[in-house]
Scaffold this active site. Sequence first.
Site, PDB file in Angstrom:
ATOM      1  N   CYS A   1       0.900  -1.128   0.000  1.00 50.10           N
ATOM      2  CA  CYS A   1       0.000   0.000   0.000  1.00 50.10           C
ATOM      3  C   CYS A   1       0.955   1.196   0.000  1.00 50.10           C
ATOM      4  CB  CYS A   1      -0.869   0.007   1.254  1.00 50.10           C
ATOM      5  SG  CYS A   1      -2.183   1.229   1.148  1.00 50.10           S
TER       6      CYS A   1
ATOM      7  N   HIS B   1       4.273   1.924   1.901  1.00 49.54           N
ATOM      8  CA  HIS B   1       4.282   1.972   3.362  1.00 49.54           C
ATOM      9  C   HIS B   1       3.910   0.662   4.061  1.00 49.54           C
ATOM     10  CE1 HIS B   1       0.331   4.346   2.627  1.00 49.54           C
ATOM     11  NE2 HIS B   1      -0.042   3.144   2.987  1.00 49.54           N
TER      12      HIS B   1
ATOM     13  N   MET C   1      -8.673  13.676   4.379  1.00 49.51           N
ATOM     14  CA  MET C   1      -9.372  14.304   3.258  1.00 49.51           C
ATOM     15  C   MET C   1      -9.783  15.752   3.541  1.00 49.51           C
ATOM     16  SD  MET C   1     -12.887  12.226   3.143  1.00 49.51           S
ATOM     17  CE  MET C   1     -13.886  11.881   4.547  1.00 49.51           C
TER      18      MET C   1
ATOM     19  N   SER D   1      -1.481  17.786   3.437  1.00 56.56           N
ATOM     20  CA  SER D   1      -0.502  16.705   3.337  1.00 56.56           C
ATOM     21  C   SER D   1       0.850  17.375   3.121  1.00 56.56           C
ATOM     22  CB  SER D   1      -0.834  15.791   2.156  1.00 56.56           C
ATOM     23  OG  SER D   1      -2.096  15.181   2.344  1.00 56.56           O
TER      24      SER D   1
ATOM     25  N   HIS E   1       3.944   7.534   7.774  1.00 59.71           N
ATOM     26  CA  HIS E   1       3.303   7.400   6.455  1.00 59.71           C
ATOM     27  C   HIS E   1       2.029   8.221   6.369  1.00 59.71           C
ATOM     28  CE1 HIS E   1       0.224   5.188   8.405  1.00 59.71           C
ATOM     29  NE2 HIS E   1      -0.281   4.675   7.319  1.00 59.71           N
TER      30      HIS E   1
ATOM     31  N   ALA F   1      -0.937  10.885   8.932  1.00 58.23           N
ATOM     32  CA  ALA F   1      -1.293  11.418  10.245  1.00 58.23           C
ATOM     33  C   ALA F   1      -1.548  10.269  11.219  1.00 58.23           C
ATOM     34  CB  ALA F   1      -2.530  12.292  10.124  1.00 58.23           C
TER      35      ALA F   1
ATOM     36  N   LYS G   1     -12.964   9.049  -2.769  1.00 59.13           N
ATOM     37  CA  LYS G   1     -12.696   8.007  -1.788  1.00 59.13           C
ATOM     38  C   LYS G   1     -13.234   6.680  -2.295  1.00 59.13           C
ATOM     39  CE  LYS G   1     -10.841   9.361   2.137  1.00 59.13           C
ATOM     40  NZ  LYS G   1      -9.889   8.603   2.937  1.00 59.13           N
TER      41      LYS G   1
HETATM   42  P1  5GP Z   1      -3.280   3.938   5.849  1.00 59.45           P
HETATM   43  O1  5GP Z   1      -4.756   3.978   5.886  1.00 59.45           O
HETATM   44  O2  5GP Z   1      -2.742   3.365   4.622  1.00 59.45           O
HETATM   45  O3  5GP Z   1      -2.669   3.356   7.068  1.00 59.45           O
HETATM   46  O4  5GP Z   1      -2.774   5.432   5.947  1.00 59.45           O
HETATM   47  C1  5GP Z   1      -2.819   6.367   4.987  1.00 59.45           C
HETATM   48  C2  5GP Z   1      -2.704   7.744   5.629  1.00 59.45           C
HETATM   49  O5  5GP Z   1      -3.285   8.640   4.711  1.00 59.45           O
HETATM   50  C3  5GP Z   1      -3.507   7.921   6.904  1.00 59.45           C
HETATM   51  O6  5GP Z   1      -2.709   7.734   8.038  1.00 59.45           O
HETATM   52  C4  5GP Z   1      -4.022   9.339   6.828  1.00 59.45           C
HETATM   53  O7  5GP Z   1      -3.188  10.229   7.566  1.00 59.45           O
HETATM   54  C5  5GP Z   1      -3.943   9.696   5.374  1.00 59.45           C
HETATM   55  N1  5GP Z   1      -5.251   9.839   4.727  1.00 59.45           N
HETATM   56  C6  5GP Z   1      -6.346   9.049   4.848  1.00 59.45           C
HETATM   57  N2  5GP Z   1      -7.336   9.477   4.036  1.00 59.45           N
HETATM   58  C7  5GP Z   1      -6.851  10.551   3.362  1.00 59.45           C
HETATM   59  C8  5GP Z   1      -7.385  11.421   2.347  1.00 59.45           C
HETATM   60  O8  5GP Z   1      -8.518  11.287   1.874  1.00 59.45           O
HETATM   61  N3  5GP Z   1      -6.558  12.410   1.882  1.00 59.45           N
HETATM   62  C9  5GP Z   1      -5.288  12.590   2.353  1.00 59.45           C
HETATM   63  N4  5GP Z   1      -4.545  13.575   1.847  1.00 59.45           N
HETATM   64  N5  5GP Z   1      -4.770  11.791   3.315  1.00 59.45           N
HETATM   65  C10 5GP Z   1      -5.534  10.779   3.802  1.00 59.45           C
HETATM   66 MN    MN Z   2      -4.095   0.032   1.754  1.00 60.84          MN
HETATM   67 MN    MN Z   3      -2.092   2.666   2.981  1.00 64.02          MN
END
Ligand code: 5GP
Ligand code: MN
Ligand code: MN
Length: 447
Positions: A86, A309, A348, A352, A372, A374, A446
């Site tokens: 991912c 990540h 979202m 970023s 990776h 927030a 999304k």
């Molecule tokens: P994962 O879900 O892969 O662990 O993390 C992806 C990271 O992307 C999350 O920790 C969050 O900070 C960030 N994130 C989640 N949704 C969105 C989004 O819609 N837009 C952006 N810019 N960041 C997102």
């Molecule tokens: Mn994923």
């Molecule tokens: Mn991810």
Amino acid sequence: MKYYRFKQEGRMNCDVRVFATRDLYNQIEKTALKQLFNAASLPGVVGVIGLPDIHQGYGLPIGGVMCSSLKKGVISPGAVGFDINCGVRLLVAGLRLEDIIDKLDDIMSGLKNEIPAGLGVNSTLTFTDQQFERVVEEGLPFLITRLGYGQTIDIAACEENGHLKGADLTGVSKKAINRGKKQLGTLGSGNHFLEIQVIDKVYNHNSGLEEGQISIMIHTGSRGFGHQIAEDYINIAKKRAKKYNFDFPTKNLASFPINSPEGEDYYRAMACAANFAFANRQILTHFVRQVINHFIPGTFITVYYDLAHNICKKEIHQINGKKKALLVHRKGATKLSPDGIALVPGSMGTDSYIVRPKNQEALKAAFESVSHGAGRKMGRRQARKKLSYREHLKSLGEVRVTSATNDNLLDESPLAYKDISEVIRSLKETGLAEPVVRLKPLAVLKG
Ligand code: 5GP
Ligand code: MN
Ligand code: MN
């Protein structure tokens, strides 16, 4: 350089370091810390760290890094996780805010129509068995030069040049291949997204980026293909625990000795999933180029960076002052090379960042890894229960959000994530990284 250090004790084979400001440190769940201690207890593990966005995950916490000796350590499908590679990709368009703002809604509907998204949703593309095999074994160089999805200059902009070596489909189940063939070129669901952003602030002018310029961020991984590979090998690892005399600290950290036949098979299969994910983000890039050029002809879109990540890779790092060949497992953690950059998405509704190393000593101590994203503040279920739709909409401000599944997205609300500015501050304070560019969301698709 600042981190919390837990000295090796009991069953642990090494120290555990947690990089965070006091505020974020105080938010870390006990269970996530316990997962780090468990990781440090696996045979041949020589380094374990937690990053500022750490939270409880499957086996290894999200925001966790586990390094094991390439000679006598373990390889852990549980520590890599289910969505192998991912990752996040950033595209930069030759457009400014004023060029796109009036066409944003059309472009978002175009993207929604073009890009299959949602849980288990299939691709609109078809690949022959041989094409699929070569894509997952050879990665982006094959996909781009032989199948025409993009330009050769895209390759160099990706971690590992979009091709993790050692990939071999022979250890991948039929079931995984069947799931994969149908899903190459899809966004997926939930946390996966495609976001149009504007470059809001440039802290460092070597970035080659300008305030007001348009960027596009893609977050997706290896879909059902990687998930099936993870599941298959986690099951095998649990069954083989006796054979290898493994007494897992927790069953979800299922592992193999790194040089066992099963361990080597997993690495080859994991590398296939990693290449699938690079290819998936490349195909989505192809769709983005098509859609934006449909509405704004002549738009040049380049790949700025692409990084994983959830992955394990062979790297050299220092352990007690000596260089060692390690297998670095990063779960919800990204590689930041001493002369490189990393992408840190917020949510979202929030900013970023692109970051670069701040203090090389700190980065070394973190095995060249940074956050990776927030990271989640609330679990999905908790967010759905606790957050009101009104609060959620308010938190989005002017960002236009489209869901492929018409979901209310409460579990993906900015309110369900940690404060990204706090995570960036934490990266700065611990010396790991500092911001280069800040990106503001305009519209998000999304999964
Ligand atoms: P994962 O879900 O892969 O662990 O993390 C992806 C990271 O992307 C999350 O920790 C969050 O900070 C960030 N994130 C989640 N949704 C969105 C989004 O819609 N837009 C952006 N810019 N960041 C997102
Ligand atoms: Mn994923
Ligand atoms: Mn991810």
